[in-house]
Design a protein around this motif. Sequence first.
Motif, PDB file in Angstrom:
ATOM      1  N   UNK A   1       0.841  -1.190   0.000  1.00 28.28           N
ATOM      2  CA  UNK A   1       0.000   0.000   0.000  1.00 28.28           C
ATOM      3  C   UNK A   1       0.879   1.243   0.000  1.00 28.28           C
ATOM      4  N   UNK A   2       0.830   1.949  -1.115  1.00 24.57           N
ATOM      5  CA  UNK A   2       1.605   3.181  -1.272  1.00 24.57           C
ATOM      6  C   UNK A   2       0.971   4.302  -0.458  1.00 24.57           C
ATOM      7  N   UNK A   3       1.813   5.156   0.130  1.00 27.29           N
ATOM      8  CA  UNK A   3       1.312   6.321   0.851  1.00 27.29           C
ATOM      9  C   UNK A   3       2.313   7.455   0.781  1.00 27.29           C
ATOM     10  N   UNK A   4       1.804   8.665   0.650  1.00 26.72           N
ATOM     11  CA  UNK A   4       2.673   9.840   0.611  1.00 26.72           C
ATOM     12  C   UNK A   4       1.981  11.016   1.253  1.00 26.72           C
ATOM     13  N   UNK A   5       2.771  11.922   1.838  1.00 24.27           N
ATOM     14  CA  UNK A   5       2.185  13.049   2.544  1.00 24.27           C
ATOM     15  C   UNK A   5       3.158  14.223   2.553  1.00 24.27           C
ATOM     16  N   UNK A   6       2.664  15.427   2.245  1.00 27.80           N
ATOM     17  CA  UNK A   6       3.474  16.637   2.315  1.00 27.80           C
ATOM     18  C   UNK A   6       2.525  17.824   2.443  1.00 27.80           C
ATOM     19  N   UNK A   7       2.899  18.801   3.251  1.00 30.59           N
ATOM     20  CA  UNK A   7       2.017  19.936   3.488  1.00 30.59           C
ATOM     21  C   UNK A   7       0.709  19.459   4.093  1.00 30.59           C
ATOM     22  N   UNK A   8      -0.402  19.783   3.436  1.00 30.61           N
ATOM     23  CA  UNK A   8      -1.706  19.268   3.856  1.00 30.61           C
ATOM     24  C   UNK A   8      -2.241  18.261   2.846  1.00 30.61           C
ATOM     25  N   UNK A   9      -1.361  17.845   1.925  1.00 33.54           N
ATOM     26  CA  UNK A   9      -1.737  16.910   0.872  1.00 33.54           C
ATOM     27  C   UNK A   9      -1.355  15.478   1.248  1.00 33.54           C
ATOM     28  N   UNK A  10      -2.127  14.539   0.742  1.00 32.48           N
ATOM     29  CA  UNK A  10      -1.787  13.137   0.944  1.00 32.48           C
ATOM     30  C   UNK A  10      -2.313  12.300  -0.193  1.00 32.48           C
ATOM     31  N   UNK A  11      -1.774  11.105  -0.332  1.00 28.97           N
ATOM     32  CA  UNK A  11      -2.228  10.193  -1.375  1.00 28.97           C
ATOM     33  C   UNK A  11      -1.975   8.761  -0.948  1.00 28.97           C
ATOM     34  N   UNK A  12      -2.757   7.853  -1.499  1.00 30.78           N
ATOM     35  CA  UNK A  12      -2.625   6.440  -1.159  1.00 30.78           C
ATOM     36  C   UNK A  12      -3.179   5.589  -2.293  1.00 30.78           C
ATOM     37  N   UNK A  13      -2.588   4.408  -2.455  1.00 31.75           N
ATOM     38  CA  UNK A  13      -3.097   3.470  -3.458  1.00 31.75           C
ATOM     39  C   UNK A  13      -2.669   2.060  -3.069  1.00 31.75           C
ATOM     40  N   UNK A  14      -3.604   1.141  -3.183  1.00 27.72           N
ATOM     41  CA  UNK A  14      -3.334  -0.258  -2.851  1.00 27.72           C
ATOM     42  C   UNK A  14      -2.962  -1.020  -4.117  1.00 27.72           C
ATOM     43  N   UNK A  15      -1.806  -1.651  -4.089  1.00 29.50           N
ATOM     44  CA  UNK A  15      -1.271  -2.349  -5.261  1.00 29.50           C
ATOM     45  C   UNK A  15      -1.356  -3.857  -5.049  1.00 29.50           C
ATOM     46  N   UNK A  16      -2.116  -4.515  -5.894  1.00 27.87           N
ATOM     47  CA  UNK A  16      -2.282  -5.967  -5.843  1.00 27.87           C
ATOM     48  C   UNK A  16      -1.593  -6.578  -7.050  1.00 27.87           C
ATOM     49  N   UNK A  17      -0.486  -7.267  -6.866  1.00 34.34           N
ATOM     50  CA  UNK A  17       0.239  -7.859  -8.002  1.00 34.34           C
ATOM     51  C   UNK A  17      -0.668  -8.742  -8.855  1.00 34.34           C
ATOM     52  N   UNK A  18      -0.593  -8.529 -10.164  1.00 35.47           N
ATOM     53  CA  UNK A  18      -1.397  -9.300 -11.101  1.00 35.47           C
ATOM     54  C   UNK A  18      -2.792  -8.768 -11.313  1.00 35.47           C
ATOM     55  N   UNK A  19      -3.204  -7.777 -10.489  1.00 32.65           N
ATOM     56  CA  UNK A  19      -4.573  -7.263 -10.599  1.00 32.65           C
ATOM     57  C   UNK A  19      -4.610  -5.764 -10.891  1.00 32.65           C
ATOM     58  N   UNK A  20      -3.834  -4.982 -10.162  1.00 31.57           N
ATOM     59  CA  UNK A  20      -3.871  -3.528 -10.325  1.00 31.57           C
ATOM     60  C   UNK A  20      -2.595  -3.037 -11.016  1.00 31.57           C
ATOM     61  N   UNK A  21      -2.595  -1.794 -11.477  1.00 33.14           N
ATOM     62  CA  UNK A  21      -1.340  -1.208 -11.956  1.00 33.14           C
ATOM     63  C   UNK A  21      -0.343  -1.174 -10.803  1.00 33.14           C
ATOM     64  N   UNK A  22       0.937  -1.260 -11.124  1.00 31.61           N
ATOM     65  CA  UNK A  22       1.954  -1.144 -10.087  1.00 31.61           C
ATOM     66  C   UNK A  22       2.455   0.301 -10.053  1.00 31.61           C
ATOM     67  N   UNK A  23       3.375   0.596  -9.158  1.00 29.73           N
ATOM     68  CA  UNK A  23       3.860   1.969  -9.040  1.00 29.73           C
ATOM     69  C   UNK A  23       4.567   2.423 -10.311  1.00 29.73           C
ATOM     70  N   UNK A  24       5.281   1.511 -10.957  1.00 29.63           N
ATOM     71  CA  UNK A  24       5.956   1.840 -12.211  1.00 29.63           C
ATOM     72  C   UNK A  24       4.939   2.286 -13.267  1.00 29.63           C
ATOM     73  N   UNK A  25       3.803   1.603 -13.310  1.00 30.03           N
ATOM     74  CA  UNK A  25       2.740   1.992 -14.241  1.00 30.03           C
ATOM     75  C   UNK A  25       2.198   3.376 -13.901  1.00 30.03           C
ATOM     76  N   UNK A  26       1.956   3.613 -12.616  1.00 28.70           N
ATOM     77  CA  UNK A  26       1.329   4.858 -12.179  1.00 28.70           C
ATOM     78  C   UNK A  26       2.203   6.079 -12.429  1.00 28.70           C
ATOM     79  N   UNK A  27       3.504   5.917 -12.376  1.00 26.86           N
ATOM     80  CA  UNK A  27       4.397   7.056 -12.553  1.00 26.86           C
ATOM     81  C   UNK A  27       4.237   7.705 -13.918  1.00 26.86           C
ATOM     82  N   UNK A  28       3.694   6.961 -14.876  1.00 20.52           N
ATOM     83  CA  UNK A  28       3.495   7.515 -16.218  1.00 20.52           C
ATOM     84  C   UNK A  28       2.149   8.214 -16.369  1.00 20.52           C
ATOM     85  N   UNK A  29       1.260   8.065 -15.343  1.00 20.93           N
ATOM     86  CA  UNK A  29      -0.075   8.624 -15.524  1.00 20.93           C
ATOM     87  C   UNK A  29      -0.607   9.423 -14.338  1.00 20.93           C
ATOM     88  N   UNK A  30       0.011   9.307 -13.185  1.00 23.53           N
ATOM     89  CA  UNK A  30      -0.474  10.002 -11.992  1.00 23.53           C
ATOM     90  C   UNK A  30       0.576  10.994 -11.505  1.00 23.53           C
TER      91      UNK A  30
END
Length: 338
Positions: free
Chosen positions: A146-175
């Motif tokens: 489960x990815x998580x990031x936080x800075x200032x008052x901003x935050x983000x999270x995404x649950x990565x399931x191998x074989x089912x969801x995009x991985x972080x490498x995929x997301x870096x090109x679109x998010x």
Amino acid sequence: MSFDRYSRQERFKPIGVQGQEKLISKHVLVIGAGALGTSSAEQLVRGGVGKLTIVDRDYVEWSNLQRQQLFTEKDAKQRIPKAKAAESKLKEINSEVQIKGHIMDVQREELERLIDGVDVVLDATDNFDTRMLVNDVCQKHRIPWIYGGCVGSHGMSFTILPGETPCLQCLLESVPMGGATCDTVGVISPAVQMVTAHQVAEALKILVDDKEALIGKFVMFDLWNHHYTTMKVDRAKRETCPSCGVHATYPYLSPEYQTKTAVLCGRDTVQIRPPSKMVRDLDEVRMSLVDGEVEQNPFLLSYKKGDHRMIFFKDGRVLIHGTKDVTEARNLYHKIIG
């Protein structure tokens, strides 16, 4: 086990008594013992996860106390390693949970060893080098994280399931992940708690085998300005992705990605890591220091001279504060270590 310790959690129908029994048999790995890591770890330990491993390379500083729960002024004064300080506090919270804190910089070899038997990994790191490594290891071993990031008052999270969801490498090109850090724009504690609320809730769903309840979207928010967004990212998954695609090669597990020096997130600090595994004799290091200010505890040695402070760990790592210049850091390092 105390009969009513988890009674309120068991009364929550999606978990129940059966879910609680599943939690007790599960193992969670938390990478990072800073703001996100300590908050997530405490929630999981209070919730009765059976085993928790927490890993961090740094030690407690005064600036951590504003948002990194589990730490005290005493920890900052003594520069106690975060992993050990967290382990100590967590054991006081729940003695029924197996808790192990590791003082180490997570690289391929360490992570391949730590991942064995883990049911879910929580990201609480402060840099994308480590996150990409975690991503590849979890894809390779088919472990949810489960990815998580936080800075200032901003935050983000995404649950990565191998074989089912995009991985972080995929997301870096679109998010858009952003490039700010806590040290450049600050961070408020409520934003941290919001991120870990999402991460831990998602982890609990996985641990009690209720994957249908997972949010399935990329979560972003700005707590100060009342913005909350969820994004569908299913289409971001790529068959050609080197980390999760049909012919995955897990590039971040290859030797060329294993750096020996790293500038820590937003700080005037360089970490230098020895080329091979070792156990450093801190007493021997202390004897080699002829001037400057020296402080030592059972876990590390602090040496301050002029504008720089060097922190020596038993695993051979050295943090050099007061510079972002890797060359300068290496020169300072070699003056002491050779």
